[in-house]
Write an enzyme that holds these catalytic residues in place. Sequence first.
Site, mmCIF file in Angstrom:
data_model
loop_
_atom_site.group_PDB
_atom_site.id
_atom_site.type_symbol
_atom_site.label_atom_id
_atom_site.label_comp_id
_atom_site.label_asym_id
_atom_site.label_seq_id
_atom_site.Cartn_x
_atom_site.Cartn_y
_atom_site.Cartn_z
ATOM 1 N N CYS A 79 1.012 -1.184 0.006
ATOM 2 C CA CYS A 79 -0.019 0.034 0.192
ATOM 3 C C CYS A 79 0.957 1.078 0.105
ATOM 4 O O CYS A 79 1.658 1.523 -0.834
ATOM 5 C CB CYS A 79 -1.072 -0.097 0.980
ATOM 6 S SG CYS A 79 -2.409 1.107 0.779
ATOM 7 N N HIS A 183 -3.832 -4.933 -0.151
ATOM 8 C CA HIS A 183 -3.476 -5.174 1.149
ATOM 9 C C HIS A 183 -3.537 -6.808 1.183
ATOM 10 O O HIS A 183 -4.590 -7.625 1.233
ATOM 11 C CB HIS A 183 -4.162 -4.994 2.355
ATOM 12 C CG HIS A 183 -4.213 -3.384 2.717
ATOM 13 N ND1 HIS A 183 -3.269 -2.742 3.575
ATOM 14 C CD2 HIS A 183 -4.570 -2.271 2.373
ATOM 15 C CE1 HIS A 183 -3.177 -1.595 3.757
ATOM 16 N NE2 HIS A 183 -4.027 -1.215 2.939
ATOM 17 N N GLU A 185 -2.635 -8.898 3.399
ATOM 18 C CA GLU A 185 -3.021 -9.428 4.809
ATOM 19 C C GLU A 185 -4.449 -9.359 4.932
ATOM 20 O O GLU A 185 -5.057 -10.230 5.842
ATOM 21 C CB GLU A 185 -2.311 -8.726 5.845
ATOM 22 C CG GLU A 185 -2.746 -7.410 6.173
ATOM 23 C CD GLU A 185 -2.477 -6.188 5.391
ATOM 24 O OE1 GLU A 185 -2.507 -5.121 5.604
ATOM 25 O OE2 GLU A 185 -1.689 -6.584 4.278
#
EC number: 4.3.2.10
Length: 201
Positions: A79, A183, A185
């Site tokens: 990001c 992202h 994650e």
Amino acid sequence: MVFIADYGAGNLRSVLKAFEFLGIKAIVSNDPRKMAGYRKVLLPGVGAFGQAMQSLEALGFVSALLEHVDKGGHLLGICLGMQLLLSESEEMGTHKGLNLVPGKVKHFVSSSDKIPQIGWNAVDFSKQSDLFRNVADHSFFYFVHSYYCETESVEAVAATTLFAGQNFCSAIEKNGIFAVQFHPEKSADAGLKVLANFAEL
């Protein structure tokens, strides 16, 4: 093992938990001197470009990251961390970046799509990529951003995504430097695979 740089720019714990879920050892540290013992470094980030660069400089991460890459270490930006790898950003003025990937961070122009982009979007591969090994082309990942990366060289672009009428660079892979605008994650199985691929390089 993966070193996660802590410079006060968010999303650190969620990234660490993702690695823990994968059974991959990772540490979070705000001490760049500890980075020397790691071949893989992750630069996360949520927030403003200029403030992030100030924090990196104040903590000593700028020189440490440049040295890490110069010595052949692997680096993954996520990001804002991706955007910081470029030469400069137009976010709230003009700010210099790490210049590891020549290019500029730009704001999406007004369009029918609501800015910022918040949610899932498809990622289309531009070339064979170590980062996306065993990930299906056109997989969906989770994005939260108002700015995008425009690299000077198309060779650095690993994947693109269509938003606000712009087919922007959503992943970078070049000479041991990796970056994703989304992202991983927060991107379910596909995102976890990207993190695992980086750790296994």
